[in-house]
Design a protein around this motif. Structure first.
Motif, PDB file in Angstrom:
ATOM      1  N   LEU A   1      44.829  39.740  36.551  1.00  0.00           N
ATOM      2  CA  LEU A   1      43.786  39.926  37.396  1.00  0.00           C
ATOM      3  C   LEU A   1      42.919  38.835  37.863  1.00  0.00           C
ATOM      4  O   LEU A   1      42.620  39.138  39.163  1.00  0.00           O
ATOM      5  CB  LEU A   1      42.827  40.896  36.301  1.00  0.00           C
ATOM      6  CG  LEU A   1      41.194  41.329  37.163  1.00  0.00           C
ATOM      7  CD1 LEU A   1      41.990  42.297  38.385  1.00  0.00           C
ATOM      8  CD2 LEU A   1      40.254  41.713  36.266  1.00  0.00           C
ATOM      9  N   GLN A   2      43.082  37.792  37.287  1.00  0.00           N
ATOM     10  CA  GLN A   2      42.389  36.599  37.945  1.00  0.00           C
ATOM     11  C   GLN A   2      43.257  36.195  39.051  1.00  0.00           C
ATOM     12  O   GLN A   2      42.622  35.214  39.991  1.00  0.00           O
ATOM     13  CB  GLN A   2      42.143  35.658  36.987  1.00  0.00           C
ATOM     14  CG  GLN A   2      40.972  35.713  35.872  1.00  0.00           C
ATOM     15  CD  GLN A   2      39.673  36.114  36.575  1.00  0.00           C
ATOM     16  OE1 GLN A   2      39.228  35.332  37.578  1.00  0.00           O
ATOM     17  NE2 GLN A   2      38.911  37.064  36.046  1.00  0.00           N
TER      18      GLN A   2
ATOM     19  N   SER B   1      45.697  47.374  46.197  1.00  0.00           N
ATOM     20  CA  SER B   1      46.005  48.449  45.253  1.00  0.00           C
ATOM     21  C   SER B   1      46.737  47.730  44.163  1.00  0.00           C
ATOM     22  O   SER B   1      46.230  48.097  43.019  1.00  0.00           O
ATOM     23  CB  SER B   1      47.122  49.425  45.908  1.00  0.00           C
ATOM     24  OG  SER B   1      48.280  48.589  46.345  1.00  0.00           O
ATOM     25  N   ASP B   2      47.026  46.555  44.258  1.00  0.00           N
ATOM     26  CA  ASP B   2      47.721  45.806  42.928  1.00  0.00           C
ATOM     27  C   ASP B   2      46.393  45.235  42.272  1.00  0.00           C
ATOM     28  O   ASP B   2      46.632  45.396  41.137  1.00  0.00           O
ATOM     29  CB  ASP B   2      48.521  44.740  43.422  1.00  0.00           C
ATOM     30  CG  ASP B   2      49.847  44.911  44.033  1.00  0.00           C
ATOM     31  OD1 ASP B   2      50.302  46.419  43.724  1.00  0.00           O
ATOM     32  OD2 ASP B   2      50.360  44.345  44.937  1.00  0.00           O
ATOM     33  N   GLN B   3      45.489  44.831  42.972  1.00  0.00           N
ATOM     34  CA  GLN B   3      44.209  44.314  42.089  1.00  0.00           C
ATOM     35  C   GLN B   3      43.595  45.586  41.516  1.00  0.00           C
ATOM     36  O   GLN B   3      43.011  45.227  40.401  1.00  0.00           O
ATOM     37  CB  GLN B   3      43.244  43.599  43.076  1.00  0.00           C
ATOM     38  CG  GLN B   3      42.222  43.185  42.502  1.00  0.00           C
ATOM     39  CD  GLN B   3      40.989  44.056  42.471  1.00  0.00           C
ATOM     40  OE1 GLN B   3      40.780  45.258  43.218  1.00  0.00           O
ATOM     41  NE2 GLN B   3      39.950  43.771  41.566  1.00  0.00           N
ATOM     42  N   LYS B   4      43.526  46.596  42.108  1.00  0.00           N
ATOM     43  CA  LYS B   4      42.902  47.782  41.376  1.00  0.00           C
ATOM     44  C   LYS B   4      43.652  48.297  40.151  1.00  0.00           C
ATOM     45  O   LYS B   4      43.192  48.450  39.002  1.00  0.00           O
ATOM     46  CB  LYS B   4      42.703  49.072  42.251  1.00  0.00           C
ATOM     47  CG  LYS B   4      41.686  48.840  43.277  1.00  0.00           C
ATOM     48  CD  LYS B   4      41.558  50.085  44.430  1.00  0.00           C
ATOM     49  CE  LYS B   4      40.596  49.795  45.500  1.00  0.00           C
ATOM     50  NZ  LYS B   4      40.682  51.113  46.353  1.00  0.00           N
ATOM     51  N   LEU B   5      45.220  48.031  40.125  1.00  0.00           N
ATOM     52  CA  LEU B   5      45.982  48.259  39.243  1.00  0.00           C
ATOM     53  C   LEU B   5      45.651  47.344  38.025  1.00  0.00           C
ATOM     54  O   LEU B   5      45.576  47.640  36.929  1.00  0.00           O
ATOM     55  CB  LEU B   5      47.332  48.561  39.808  1.00  0.00           C
ATOM     56  CG  LEU B   5      48.378  48.704  38.320  1.00  0.00           C
ATOM     57  CD1 LEU B   5      48.011  50.161  37.875  1.00  0.00           C
ATOM     58  CD2 LEU B   5      49.900  48.535  38.886  1.00  0.00           C
TER      59      LEU B   5
END
Length: 140
Positions: A69-70, A87-91
């Motif tokens: 996430l970081q 969308s990848d960060q939300k996942l």
């Protein structure tokens, strides 16, 4: 530099299990002798090993999820805004915040490890019984 929050709710039980396991290994010559308590101590050791394995896996999963996430915090301010939200960060954020299995492994790990320990205890006692019975048969 990554700012990782350590999952103390997972690390503390792992440290306690490792400490008790270390004491058991240190005292193994007296505890694991042939006798009435032998299979109790063996099954307790298996319980601690499986619990430590489960807690360690959950801790590793928690830390790697936070590291993943970081990577999306481009300006290192600790917040996600603007072009950082994808969308990848939300996942990745969902993997960090919405994993009840990892958070409840303290309780479910106790139950699962206890079941494994009881199976080892029962199997050990059954083997011990048949060895004793076989020894009695040969002495007659």
């Amino acid at each position: 530099m990554f700012k990782i929050n350590l999952p103390y709710h997972l690390i503390i039980p792992a440290m306690i299990s490792a400490l008790v396991l270390t004491v058991l290994i240190y005292k193994r010559k007296t505890l694991f002798k042939v006798g009435n308590w032998k299979w109790y101590w063996i099954s307790f050791t298996v319980f601690l090993l499986s619990y430590l394995f489960l807690i360690g896996g959950a801790t590793f999963s928690s830390i790697t999820s936070e590291i993943a996430l970081q990577k999306y915090d481009l300006n290192d301010d600790g917040f996600f805004n603007g072009n950082e939200i994808t969308s990848d960060q939300k996942l990745a954020l969902t993997k960090v915040t919405a994993d009840t299995g990892r958070n409840f492994i303290i309780i479910t790990g106790l139950v699962f490890s206890a079941i494994i320990g009881l199976i080892v205890f029962a199997m050990g006692k059954i083997i011990e019984y048949y060895k004793f019975k076989k020894k009695l048969d040969y002495s007659n």
